[in-house]
Design a protein around this motif. Structure first.
Motif, PDB file in Angstrom:
ATOM      1  N   MET B   1       0.834  -1.208   0.000  1.00 61.01           N
ATOM      2  CA  MET B   1       0.000   0.000   0.000  1.00 61.01           C
ATOM      3  C   MET B   1       0.874   1.265   0.000  1.00 61.01           C
ATOM      4  N   GLU B   2       1.967   1.177   0.750  1.00 60.31           N
ATOM      5  CA  GLU B   2       2.824   2.340   0.831  1.00 60.31           C
ATOM      6  C   GLU B   2       3.677   2.473  -0.421  1.00 60.31           C
ATOM      7  N   THR B   3       3.700   3.655  -0.972  1.00 60.71           N
ATOM      8  CA  THR B   3       4.529   3.868  -2.153  1.00 60.71           C
ATOM      9  C   THR B   3       5.547   4.944  -1.858  1.00 60.71           C
ATOM     10  N   LEU B   4       6.555   4.986  -2.685  1.00 61.45           N
ATOM     11  CA  LEU B   4       7.581   6.005  -2.476  1.00 61.45           C
ATOM     12  C   LEU B   4       7.066   7.361  -2.921  1.00 61.45           C
ATOM     13  N   SER B   5       7.414   8.378  -2.142  1.00 59.77           N
ATOM     14  CA  SER B   5       6.998   9.729  -2.500  1.00 59.77           C
ATOM     15  C   SER B   5       7.721  10.176  -3.771  1.00 59.77           C
ATOM     16  N   LYS B   6       6.961  10.777  -4.686  1.00 61.05           N
ATOM     17  CA  LYS B   6       7.566  11.181  -5.953  1.00 61.05           C
ATOM     18  C   LYS B   6       8.414  12.435  -5.793  1.00 61.05           C
ATOM     19  N   SER B   7       7.993  13.298  -4.863  1.00 60.65           N
ATOM     20  CA  SER B   7       8.761  14.526  -4.685  1.00 60.65           C
ATOM     21  C   SER B   7       9.468  14.502  -3.334  1.00 60.65           C
ATOM     22  N   GLU B   8      10.437  15.369  -3.211  1.00 59.51           N
ATOM     23  CA  GLU B   8      11.192  15.464  -1.956  1.00 59.51           C
ATOM     24  C   GLU B   8      10.255  16.010  -0.867  1.00 59.51           C
ATOM     25  N   PRO B   9       9.986  15.244   0.217  1.00 58.82           N
ATOM     26  CA  PRO B   9       9.017  15.681   1.205  1.00 58.82           C
ATOM     27  C   PRO B   9       9.338  17.035   1.828  1.00 58.82           C
ATOM     28  N   GLY B  10      10.629  17.332   1.951  1.00 59.06           N
ATOM     29  CA  GLY B  10      11.008  18.590   2.590  1.00 59.06           C
ATOM     30  C   GLY B  10      10.675  19.813   1.757  1.00 59.06           C
ATOM     31  N   THR B  11      10.632  19.656   0.440  1.00 63.46           N
ATOM     32  CA  THR B  11      10.432  20.815  -0.427  1.00 63.46           C
ATOM     33  C   THR B  11       9.024  20.885  -1.023  1.00 63.46           C
ATOM     34  N   ALA B  12       8.349  19.749  -1.122  1.00 59.27           N
ATOM     35  CA  ALA B  12       7.013  19.735  -1.729  1.00 59.27           C
ATOM     36  C   ALA B  12       6.038  20.537  -0.873  1.00 59.27           C
ATOM     37  N   ASN B  13       5.102  21.225  -1.534  1.00 62.42           N
ATOM     38  CA  ASN B  13       4.126  21.980  -0.744  1.00 62.42           C
ATOM     39  C   ASN B  13       3.035  21.038  -0.216  1.00 62.42           C
ATOM     40  N   ASP B  14       2.208  21.581   0.680  1.00 61.30           N
ATOM     41  CA  ASP B  14       1.191  20.748   1.339  1.00 61.30           C
ATOM     42  C   ASP B  14       0.256  20.069   0.332  1.00 61.30           C
ATOM     43  N   ASP B  15      -0.159  20.830  -0.686  1.00 64.48           N
ATOM     44  CA  ASP B  15      -1.101  20.269  -1.672  1.00 64.48           C
ATOM     45  C   ASP B  15      -0.510  19.056  -2.385  1.00 64.48           C
ATOM     46  N   THR B  16       0.780  19.172  -2.749  1.00 62.64           N
ATOM     47  CA  THR B  16       1.445  18.054  -3.432  1.00 62.64           C
ATOM     48  C   THR B  16       1.509  16.847  -2.499  1.00 62.64           C
TER      49      THR B  16
END
Lengths: 164, 184
Positions: B1-16
């Motif tokens: 169920m868990e997938t890898l985040s496509k964007s860097e969590p530290g830089t992605a905005n809340d909506d992403t």
């Protein structure tokens, strides 16, 4: 009257600004004293700003708390993921056996199962005993009724217990 | 169920991050959690006794994890989380009152924790928490935004949709009301 209102509001604007500026400064520099030359109202409010700053100083998030909550969230996420894959009957019984609700549901399922088995076991007796004496037929019917009433009472108690 | 985040969590905005969470990434939620924990924790710390702060904070994020799937993005995530936090704090006090416990930890408990200056601060903290709970919602909110979440007045104006003058004026009235409650 209108002039008075205008005068009051124009007087109060600088205090709003001064208090806001003082608060910003106090929060960023953690200043420990009120502004010299401030009027009595402003000084009292500045003192309150400093009081709030002292009572609730800026603090870093405790790393242990951060990790603890994080691992609990992960556990919840994983259990939710597993629950999504479960069959309907397993979902109805609940995913955590340790919880009161799931134990109650399991007990309810067991009681219903017992009543069904008991009913299936006793009901043929009603028909096979039809030629026997009336007394024994009534007695078997009474047993079935008693079991049904007992099951009803148990279910009612469990239902009430669940509602609490 | 868990997938890898496509964007860097530290830089992605809340909506992403919310989009990625909805697509099944727990790491995206984790990034939202790390980003907003301090704000939630400080907000809770201002109105809940210290021994229950972590529990209430956890409740907030548990609730967020449960209901984020249905978040439609009509408001900012931080606003949504703020509402959720306020709801959980209210729920905490409802439960406490049902158990007929005192609304806030007793002063004797505070003074028994540590001697000296820290004890005085703890007592003051409890007095402030009590007074905060008696304030009207709008006044409590503006004090929390400034002191607990450390938002600048411009940011408060943006977050609440009010103009800067109105925010400053409400802040002053809120502080005056808090002072009056503390003097009672």
């Amino acid at each position: 009257m209108n002039e008075m209102k205008t005068e009051q509001s124009s007087n109060s604007i600088p205090i709003d600004d001064q208090l806001a500026e003082f608060t910003d400064r106090a929060r960023s520099e953690q200043t420990g004293s009120t502004e010299p030359g401030a009027n009595a109202e402003l000084m009292q409010l500045e003192e309150l700003v400093l009081r709030l700053n002292k009572a609730f100083p800026r603090s870093e998030v405790d790393k242990i708390s951060l990790k603890r909550i994080q691992s609990n969230l992960r556990a919840k996420w994983q259990s939710a993921g597993q629950a999504a894959k479960l069959p309907a009957w397993r979902k109805w019984l609940g995913t955590g056996w340790g919880t009161r609700a799931s134990r109650q549901r399991l007990a309810l399922a067991l009681v219903i199962g017992m009543v069904v088995i008991l009913a299936l076991t006793i009901s043929p007796l009603l028909y096979t005993n039809q030629t026997d004496t009336t007394a024994s037929a009534i007695s078997t019917a009474q047993v079935v009724s008693a079991v049904a009433i007992l099951a009803g009472i148990i279910l009612a108690i469990m239902w009430l217990n669940n509602r609490r | 169920m868990e997938t890898l985040s496509k964007s860097e969590p530290g830089t992605a905005n809340d909506d992403t991050l919310i989009r990625e969470f909805k697509a099944g990434s727990f790491e995206a939620f984790n990034a939202l959690y790390r980003r907003h924990l301090a704000g939630v924790l400080n907000r809770v710390r201002f109105v809940v006794p210290s021994e229950d702060v972590e529990d209430v904070t956890q409740e907030v994020f548990m609730a967020a994890l449960k209901s984020l799937q249905s978040f439609r993005g009509e408001s900012q995530f931080s606003t949504w989380l703020r509402t959720l936090t306020n709801r959980k704090v209210a729920e905490y006090y409802r439960k406490r009152n049902r158990k007929q416990e005192a609304p806030v930890t007793s002063l004797s408990e505070a003074s028994s924790q540590k001697d000296g200056v820290q004890s005085v601060h703890l007592e003051d903290r409890l007095a402030i928490q009590n007074a905060m709970l008696k304030l009207p919602e709008s006044y409590r909110e503006i004090i929390l935004l400034r002191f607990a979440e450390d938002l600048q007045f411009v940011e408060i104006a943006r977050a609440t949709g009010n103009n800067l003058e109105a925010v400053k004026s409400t802040f002053r009235r809120a502080m005056t009301a808090l002072r009056a409650r503390l003097d009672e």
